[in-house]
Design a protein around this motif. Structure first.
Motif, PDB file in Angstrom:
ATOM      1  N   LEU A 127     119.584   6.100  74.193  1.00  0.00           N
ATOM      2  CA  LEU A 127     118.626   5.022  73.936  1.00  0.00           C
ATOM      3  C   LEU A 127     117.605   4.902  75.062  1.00  0.00           C
ATOM      4  CD1 LEU A 127     121.020   2.279  72.515  1.00  0.00           C
ATOM      5  CD2 LEU A 127     119.367   3.647  71.228  1.00  0.00           C
ATOM      6  N   LEU A 128     118.056   5.023  76.306  1.00  0.00           N
ATOM      7  CA  LEU A 128     117.128   4.940  77.442  1.00  0.00           C
ATOM      8  C   LEU A 128     116.143   6.103  77.432  1.00  0.00           C
ATOM      9  CD1 LEU A 128     119.477   3.757  80.334  1.00  0.00           C
ATOM     10  CD2 LEU A 128     117.715   2.430  79.139  1.00  0.00           C
ATOM     11  N   LEU A 129     116.627   7.299  77.130  1.00  0.00           N
ATOM     12  CA  LEU A 129     115.731   8.450  77.068  1.00  0.00           C
ATOM     13  C   LEU A 129     114.675   8.258  75.981  1.00  0.00           C
ATOM     14  CD1 LEU A 129     114.991  11.198  78.203  1.00  0.00           C
ATOM     15  CD2 LEU A 129     116.595  12.235  76.578  1.00  0.00           C
ATOM     16  N   LYS A 130     115.108   7.822  74.779  1.00  0.00           N
ATOM     17  CA  LYS A 130     114.147   7.556  73.701  1.00  0.00           C
ATOM     18  C   LYS A 130     113.128   6.498  74.136  1.00  0.00           C
ATOM     19  CE  LYS A 130     116.718   8.279  69.405  1.00  0.00           C
ATOM     20  NZ  LYS A 130     117.276   7.576  68.250  1.00  0.00           N
ATOM     21  N   SER A 131     113.617   5.447  74.764  1.00  0.00           N
ATOM     22  CA  SER A 131     112.738   4.359  75.214  1.00  0.00           C
ATOM     23  C   SER A 131     111.708   4.866  76.211  1.00  0.00           C
ATOM     24  CB  SER A 131     113.550   3.248  75.889  1.00  0.00           C
ATOM     25  OG  SER A 131     114.499   2.711  75.033  1.00  0.00           O
ATOM     26  N   LEU A 132     112.169   5.597  77.210  1.00  0.00           N
ATOM     27  CA  LEU A 132     111.264   6.046  78.269  1.00  0.00           C
ATOM     28  C   LEU A 132     110.328   7.150  77.791  1.00  0.00           C
ATOM     29  CD1 LEU A 132     113.658   5.781  81.314  1.00  0.00           C
ATOM     30  CD2 LEU A 132     111.821   4.229  80.631  1.00  0.00           C
ATOM     31  N   GLN A 133     110.740   7.935  76.822  1.00  0.00           N
ATOM     32  CA  GLN A 133     109.818   8.911  76.233  1.00  0.00           C
ATOM     33  C   GLN A 133     108.687   8.183  75.512  1.00  0.00           C
ATOM     34  OE1 GLN A 133     112.710  11.284  74.057  1.00  0.00           O
ATOM     35  NE2 GLN A 133     112.620  12.897  75.602  1.00  0.00           N
ATOM     36  N   ARG A 134     109.005   7.060  74.867  1.00  0.00           N
ATOM     37  CA  ARG A 134     107.960   6.241  74.227  1.00  0.00           C
ATOM     38  C   ARG A 134     107.010   5.690  75.285  1.00  0.00           C
ATOM     39  NH1 ARG A 134     108.562   5.567  68.980  1.00  0.00           N
ATOM     40  NH2 ARG A 134     106.862   4.082  68.911  1.00  0.00           N
ATOM     41  N   VAL A 135     107.561   5.234  76.412  1.00  0.00           N
ATOM     42  CA  VAL A 135     106.732   4.693  77.491  1.00  0.00           C
ATOM     43  C   VAL A 135     105.781   5.779  77.990  1.00  0.00           C
ATOM     44  CG1 VAL A 135     106.734   3.816  79.863  1.00  0.00           C
ATOM     45  CG2 VAL A 135     108.428   2.977  78.221  1.00  0.00           C
ATOM     46  N   LYS A 136     106.323   6.965  78.242  1.00  0.00           N
ATOM     47  CA  LYS A 136     105.506   8.059  78.774  1.00  0.00           C
ATOM     48  C   LYS A 136     104.428   8.505  77.802  1.00  0.00           C
ATOM     49  CE  LYS A 136     107.360  11.414  81.016  1.00  0.00           C
ATOM     50  NZ  LYS A 136     108.217  12.529  81.437  1.00  0.00           N
ATOM     51  N   SER A 137     104.718   8.461  76.491  1.00  0.00           N
ATOM     52  CA  SER A 137     103.751   8.948  75.511  1.00  0.00           C
ATOM     53  C   SER A 137     102.824   7.849  74.992  1.00  0.00           C
ATOM     54  CB  SER A 137     104.473   9.610  74.333  1.00  0.00           C
ATOM     55  OG  SER A 137     105.200   8.650  73.610  1.00  0.00           O
ATOM     56  N   SER A 138     103.150   6.591  75.305  1.00  0.00           N
ATOM     57  CA  SER A 138     102.296   5.508  74.810  1.00  0.00           C
ATOM     58  C   SER A 138     100.988   5.478  75.580  1.00  0.00           C
ATOM     59  CB  SER A 138     103.007   4.152  74.921  1.00  0.00           C
ATOM     60  OG  SER A 138     103.081   3.749  76.263  1.00  0.00           O
ATOM     61  N   ASN A 139      99.983   4.959  74.924  1.00  0.00           N
ATOM     62  CA  ASN A 139      98.736   4.769  75.645  1.00  0.00           C
ATOM     63  C   ASN A 139      98.504   3.271  75.795  1.00  0.00           C
ATOM     64  OD1 ASN A 139      97.208   3.709  73.375  1.00  0.00           O
ATOM     65  ND2 ASN A 139      97.137   5.811  72.590  1.00  0.00           N
ATOM     66  N   LYS A 140      97.538   2.922  76.595  1.00  0.00           N
ATOM     67  CA  LYS A 140      97.294   1.512  76.900  1.00  0.00           C
ATOM     68  C   LYS A 140      96.985   0.685  75.655  1.00  0.00           C
ATOM     69  CE  LYS A 140      96.093   2.445  81.563  1.00  0.00           C
ATOM     70  NZ  LYS A 140      95.445   2.351  82.725  1.00  0.00           N
ATOM     71  N   ASN A 141      96.323   1.291  74.664  1.00  0.00           N
ATOM     72  CA  ASN A 141      96.020   0.549  73.442  1.00  0.00           C
ATOM     73  C   ASN A 141      97.279   0.153  72.687  1.00  0.00           C
ATOM     74  OD1 ASN A 141      93.269   0.598  73.820  1.00  0.00           O
ATOM     75  ND2 ASN A 141      92.985   2.481  72.653  1.00  0.00           N
ATOM     76  N   GLU A 142      98.277   1.071  72.653  1.00  0.00           N
ATOM     77  CA  GLU A 142      99.528   0.742  71.974  1.00  0.00           C
ATOM     78  C   GLU A 142     100.225  -0.423  72.662  1.00  0.00           C
ATOM     79  OE1 GLU A 142     101.649   4.424  72.129  1.00  0.00           O
ATOM     80  OE2 GLU A 142     101.013   5.003  70.132  1.00  0.00           O
ATOM     81  N   VAL A 143     100.235  -0.415  73.984  1.00  0.00           N
ATOM     82  CA  VAL A 143     100.890  -1.492  74.723  1.00  0.00           C
ATOM     83  C   VAL A 143     100.153  -2.797  74.468  1.00  0.00           C
ATOM     84  CG1 VAL A 143     101.531  -2.345  77.008  1.00  0.00           C
ATOM     85  CG2 VAL A 143     101.770   0.087  76.492  1.00  0.00           C
TER      86      VAL A 143
END
Length: 145
Positions: free
Chosen positions: A120-136
């Motif tokens: 779960l942490l790996l999935k979460s952090l992969q989302r963080v790394k691939s997200s862009n500022k607009n998504e956040v």
């Protein structure tokens, strides 16, 4: 890539230690700062120019809980790019919907299995790394359990 700067706010030392042990076991470079309550987390956010990439925010803490922290963080423009992952051992649909409305990016249900937590942490952090500022900023929201 530079290390992911991670804040973890959780009043349970065992849960924080479990999280950090799982993070250390991932194939990612991370820098972790721990807080045992929301007040200390907010103090650090306001006093430090080196903001985290992501905050893991326990929902049920004394003094200032995760819901209050989330609302405070999202009320300040300087924190708009921080990815916020709220988590709890309890999944209540009403509360998870509230988290989405209040600006969390992800809800993570705590796992007592080390292997599952790592996944779960790996999935979460992969989302963080691939997200862009607009998504956040525009409120992308995911539930992982």
């Amino acid at each position: 890539m530079t290390a992911l700067n991670i804040y973890i706010a959780d009043d349970d030392l065992e849960d924080r230690s479990f999280f950090i042990e799982a993070l250390d076991d991932l194939p990612l470079t991370t820098e972790v700062t721990q807080f045992n309550n929301g007040v200390d987390l907010m103090d650090k956010l306001f006093s430090d120019d080196n903001l985290p990439h992501v905050i893991f925010l326990d929902l049920y803490m004394p003094i200032m809980d995760g819901f209050e922290c989330l609302m405070d963080i999202r009320n300040f423009k300087k924190f708009k790019d921080i990815y916020i992952i709220a988590y709890s051992g309890i999944y209540r649909e009403r509360e998870v919907n509230q988290l989405k409305e209040d600006g969390a990016n992800l809800f993570l249900k705590k796992s007592s299995s080390f292997k599952e937590l790592k996944k779960l942490l790996l999935k979460s952090l992969q989302r963080v790394k691939s997200s862009n500022k607009n998504e956040v900023e525009n409120g992308e929201f995911v539930i992982l359990s």
